[in-house]
Design an enzyme around this catalytic site. Structure first.
Site, PDB file in Angstrom:
ATOM      1  N   CYS A 126      40.740  41.107  37.575  1.00 58.53           N
ATOM      2  CA  CYS A 126      41.743  40.108  37.925  1.00 58.53           C
ATOM      3  C   CYS A 126      41.577  39.727  39.389  1.00 58.53           C
ATOM      4  CB  CYS A 126      43.136  40.696  37.684  1.00 58.53           C
ATOM      5  SG  CYS A 126      44.479  39.585  38.145  1.00 58.53           S
ATOM      6  N   HIS A 168      45.282  37.214  29.038  1.00 60.15           N
ATOM      7  CA  HIS A 168      45.379  37.663  30.433  1.00 60.15           C
ATOM      8  C   HIS A 168      46.207  36.671  31.258  1.00 60.15           C
ATOM      9  CE1 HIS A 168      43.367  39.574  34.127  1.00 60.15           C
ATOM     10  NE2 HIS A 168      43.996  38.526  34.619  1.00 60.15           N
ATOM     11  N   GLU A 169      45.909  35.375  31.103  1.00 57.34           N
ATOM     12  CA  GLU A 169      46.614  34.365  31.924  1.00 57.34           C
ATOM     13  C   GLU A 169      48.069  34.201  31.481  1.00 57.34           C
ATOM     14  OE1 GLU A 169      45.221  33.649  34.596  1.00 57.34           O
ATOM     15  OE2 GLU A 169      43.268  34.404  33.974  1.00 57.34           O
ATOM     16  N   HIS A 172      50.175  36.892  32.902  1.00 59.02           N
ATOM     17  CA  HIS A 172      50.560  36.637  34.305  1.00 59.02           C
ATOM     18  C   HIS A 172      51.867  35.843  34.366  1.00 59.02           C
ATOM     19  CE1 HIS A 172      47.515  38.092  37.045  1.00 59.02           C
ATOM     20  NE2 HIS A 172      46.530  37.501  36.404  1.00 59.02           N
TER      21      HIS A 172
HETATM   22 ZN    ZN Z   1      44.547  37.958  36.572  1.00 55.08          ZN
END
Ligand code: ZN
Length: 214
Positions: A126, A168-169, A172
């Site tokens: 990341c 993953h995004e 976030h």
């Molecule tokens: Zn990330």
């Protein structure tokens, strides 16, 4: 009901952020903006400012370089992310990881649900946790719903590496980091990754570092 005035501070902050031009500074783990979650995008930025913000995310992602970037990673608590992966990896690695090229996309208000029960575990990193990677078992396939930058509905199934990127995004945008889901015994420095864990799958690392794979 929200009036345009209610949204002024966020738009002003984005204007200020875009002022200098070029890649934006990336926020590192430890900053609360990465943990607080985000507001759904609902016209807080004018179309022109949204377009400039998305372009700045793209430029920042390329400069890093990375394959995805979420608004909180540049300090903006809006539910917006960008992804793009030219997949510059050897064929053997690409095949094992399902790492197919992913064109540039803007994800507005994305949310995902698993498709089936299969999971895939690979090292990931990341931009907000520089210098480290760890193995994360994620849904092998997800259905992603949301909008694009023009407000058009997005409803698509992602598999392989693009499925990992969108999870993953989107995480976030919910205040999560990949480390929250990672197998911590796999945590490896960039140096260790380069020296030891370049195999197509993390099977060797699992044996050597003492963690299990799904
Ligand atoms: Zn990330």
């Amino acid at each position: 009901m929200a009036s345009p005035r209610d949204h002024a501070p966020l738009a002003e902050r984005v204007e200020e952020l875009l002022g200098p031009g070029g890649p934006l500074p990336i926020v590192a783990a430890g900053d609360p903006v990465l943990r607080r979650g985000t507001e759904p995008y609902d016209g807080q930025l004018t179309p022109a400012l949204l377009a400039r913000f998305v372009e700045a995310l793209r430029v920042t992602m390329h400069a890093a370089p990375g394959v995805g970037l979420a608004a909180p990673q540049v300090g903006v608590p809006l539910r917006i992310a960008v992804i793009e992966d030219p997949a510059p990896v050897p064929a053997e690695v690409a095949a094992a990881r399902g790492r197919v090229p992913q064109p540039f996309r803007v994800l507005v208000n994305p949310a995902y649900q698993p498709v089936g029960t299969a999971r895939a575990a690979f090292f990931e990193g990341c931009l907000s946790v520089p210098g480290w990677q760890a193995v994360v078992a994620r849904h092998a396939e997800v259905r992603l719903r949301g909008q694009d930058e023009n407000g058009r509905a997005l409803d698509e199934v992602f598999a392989g590496w693009p499925a990992r990127i969108v999870q993953h995004e989107t995480d976030h945008l919910d205040g999560m980091l990949y480390l929250d889901r990672a197998e911590l015994r796999s945590l490896s420095s960039t140096e260790a990754m380069t020296e030891r864990w370049t195999q197509p799958t993390p099977a060797t690392a699992a044996q050597a570092l003492g963690f299990t794979l799904p």
